[in-house]
Design a protein around this motif. Structure first.
Motif, short mmCIF file in Angstrom:
data_model
loop_
_atom_site.label_atom_id
_atom_site.label_comp_id
_atom_site.label_asym_id
_atom_site.label_seq_id
_atom_site.Cartn_x
_atom_site.Cartn_y
_atom_site.Cartn_z
N TYR A 148 0.50 -3.84 13.39
CA TYR A 148 -0.32 -2.84 12.74
C TYR A 148 1.14 -1.91 12.07
CZ TYR A 148 -3.97 -0.05 10.34
OH TYR A 148 -4.28 -0.02 9.61
N LEU A 149 2.05 -1.62 12.13
CA LEU A 149 3.36 -0.57 11.65
C LEU A 149 3.85 -1.83 10.33
CD1 LEU A 149 5.17 0.88 14.55
CD2 LEU A 149 3.05 1.54 13.03
N LEU A 150 3.43 -2.82 10.33
CA LEU A 150 4.36 -3.95 9.29
C LEU A 150 3.25 -3.75 8.30
CD1 LEU A 150 5.72 -6.96 10.79
CD2 LEU A 150 6.86 -4.42 10.00
N VAL A 151 1.51 -3.34 8.88
CA VAL A 151 0.80 -3.64 7.46
C VAL A 151 -0.47 -2.46 6.81
CG1 VAL A 151 0.79 -6.22 8.36
CG2 VAL A 151 -0.77 -4.81 9.24
N LYS A 152 -0.22 -1.05 8.22
CA LYS A 152 -0.56 -0.46 7.84
C LYS A 152 -1.25 0.05 5.75
CE LYS A 152 2.08 3.41 9.50
NZ LYS A 152 1.77 3.84 10.70
N ASN A 153 -0.27 -0.02 5.63
CA ASN A 153 0.18 0.43 3.97
C ASN A 153 -0.38 -0.77 3.05
OD1 ASN A 153 1.37 3.43 5.07
ND2 ASN A 153 2.65 2.09 5.14
N HIS A 154 -1.59 -1.61 3.84
CA HIS A 154 -1.75 -2.83 2.56
C HIS A 154 -3.28 -2.93 2.83
CE1 HIS A 154 2.56 -4.23 1.93
NE2 HIS A 154 3.03 -3.82 3.01
N SER A 155 -3.67 -1.65 2.98
CA SER A 155 -5.23 -1.89 3.16
C SER A 155 -5.42 -2.87 4.11
CB SER A 155 -6.28 -2.00 2.22
OG SER A 155 -5.71 -1.34 0.89
N ILE A 156 -5.31 -2.73 5.72
CA ILE A 156 -5.54 -4.02 6.83
C ILE A 156 -5.67 -2.62 7.59
CG2 ILE A 156 -4.20 -5.32 8.34
CD1 ILE A 156 -3.27 -6.71 6.11
N PRO A 157 -7.26 -2.66 8.11
CA PRO A 157 -7.87 -2.36 9.47
C PRO A 157 -6.87 -2.61 10.42
CG PRO A 157 -9.47 -4.06 8.46
CD PRO A 157 -7.84 -4.23 8.02
N LYS A 206 -6.02 -9.84 5.12
CA LYS A 206 -6.26 -9.50 3.79
C LYS A 206 -6.41 -10.67 2.86
CE LYS A 206 -2.37 -7.92 0.61
NZ LYS A 206 -2.80 -6.46 -0.14
N TYR A 207 -5.81 -11.51 3.83
CA TYR A 207 -5.67 -13.19 2.76
C TYR A 207 -6.24 -13.99 3.56
CZ TYR A 207 -2.48 -10.86 0.11
OH TYR A 207 -0.99 -10.39 -1.22
#
Length: 240
Positions: A148-157, A206-207
Motif C-alpha cells: 500500500y505504501l506504493l499506491v497510497k498516493n494514487h487515489s487507491i483506498p 484504479k484500473y
C-alpha cells in the motif's frame, strides 16, 4: 452485446462488441478471459474486426497470462508423517504426533501436527487449515502494509483483506466493498510472490480491466513482476 469470432493463426478469438458513445475503439480482457470491444455506431464492423486481428498477438499473450494466474491443482493431502508441505516458498516435511494438547507448529524444516488421534483425518485437516489461515491473515496483512505504501498516493483506498479457499484464482478485487479477497493457498508462496498478487489486486482499484494502462502502472511499481508471476505459476500448487 453481439458476439464475433476471428481466426488468428491456428487460434480462434471470440469477442463481444458493445456499441456506445466512445471516441476510440476500446478492447478489454476481463479476468474471466472474455474479450469486450466497445466502439461507437459510426465505426464499421469490418474495421473493428481488423482492429481485433491486429491485436491478436497481444490478446493471446494476455489470455495465457490469465491461464497462468489460475492456481495449479495437485493431490489432496492425507496428513500423514512424511508428506511434503510448502509454506512461504519453502518445503517442509510433515510430522504427525499423538499428543494430548493439540496444536500445529513448524521448526527446522518440519511442520508438526499434534493431535489426540493420529487416525482422525478430519481433525488433522481442521487443525492444519486453522493454523494456515491464521498465518495467512498475518502475512497477507504484512504484505498489504508493504504494497500500500506504493499506491497510497494514487487515489487507491486501503482495503481490508479477506481470505478463503478458491479453486480458480489467487486473488480478486472487490471495489464496491473496498476489500481484497485472497486465496488461503497463497500462503505457500514466497513473500515476494504474495506481494505481487496483493499489488496486482490493489491496482484494480484504479484500473478495473487488464489493459495497457494496468500493465504500465504495474511495471512502474514492480518492474520484476513477471519474474514473480513465473515463480508463482511454476512452483506453487494447490492441494485441493
Amino acid at each position: 452485446m453481439t458476439k464475433y469470432m476471428i481466426n488468428y493463426g491456428d487460434k480462434e478469438i471470440f469477442f463481444e462488441l458493445e456499441r456506445k458513445d466512445v471516441k476510440n475503439i476500446n478492447l478489454n480482457i476481463r479476468p474471466d478471459m472474455s474479450i469486450v470491444v466497445s466502439a461507437n455506431d459510426n465505426v464499421p464492423l469490418d474495421y473493428i474486426i481488423n482492429f481485433v486481428k491486429e491485436k491478436g498477438s497481444w490478446i493471446l499473450k494476455n489470455i495465457d497470462y490469465f491461464k497462468g494466474f489460475e492456481p495449479h491443482k495437485k493431490y489432496k493431502l492425507e496428513y500423514v508423517s512424511g508428506e511434503s508441505i510448502k509454506y512461504l516458498g519453502r518445503q517442509y516435511r510433515l510430522k504427525v504426533i499423538e499428543y494430548e494438547v493439540e496444536a500445529v507448529k513448524y521448526f527446522r524444516g518440519y511442520i508438526y501436527i499434534y493431535v489426540r488421534d493420529k487416525d482422525n483425518f478430519k481433525r488433522k485437516e481442521k487443525l492444519f487449515k486453522e493454523w494456515l489461515h491464521e498465518k495467512a491473515y498475518f502475512h497477507f496483512n504484512q504484505s498489504l502494509d508493504r504494497m500500500y505504501l506504493l499506491v497510497k498516493n494514487h487515489s487507491i483506498p486501503r482495503p481490508e483483506i479477506n481470505i478463503r479457499e478458491m479453486k480458480l484464482r489467487w486473488g480478486s478485487c472487490h471495489r464496491e466493498n473496498k476489500a481484497i479477497l485472497l486465496n488461503s493457498e497463497l500462503i505457500k508462496a514466497p513473500k515476494y510472490c504474495i506481494d505481487y498478487v496483493v499489488l496486482h489486486e490493489l491496482i484494480h482499484f484504479k484500473y478495473k480491466n487488464h489493459d495497457n494502462r494496468f500493465y504500465t502502472f504495474l511495471t512502474s511499481l514492480m518492474p520484476d513482476w513477471e519474474k514473480r508471476k513465473k515463480i508463482l505459476d511454476e512452483e506453487v500448487v494447490m492441494d485441493l
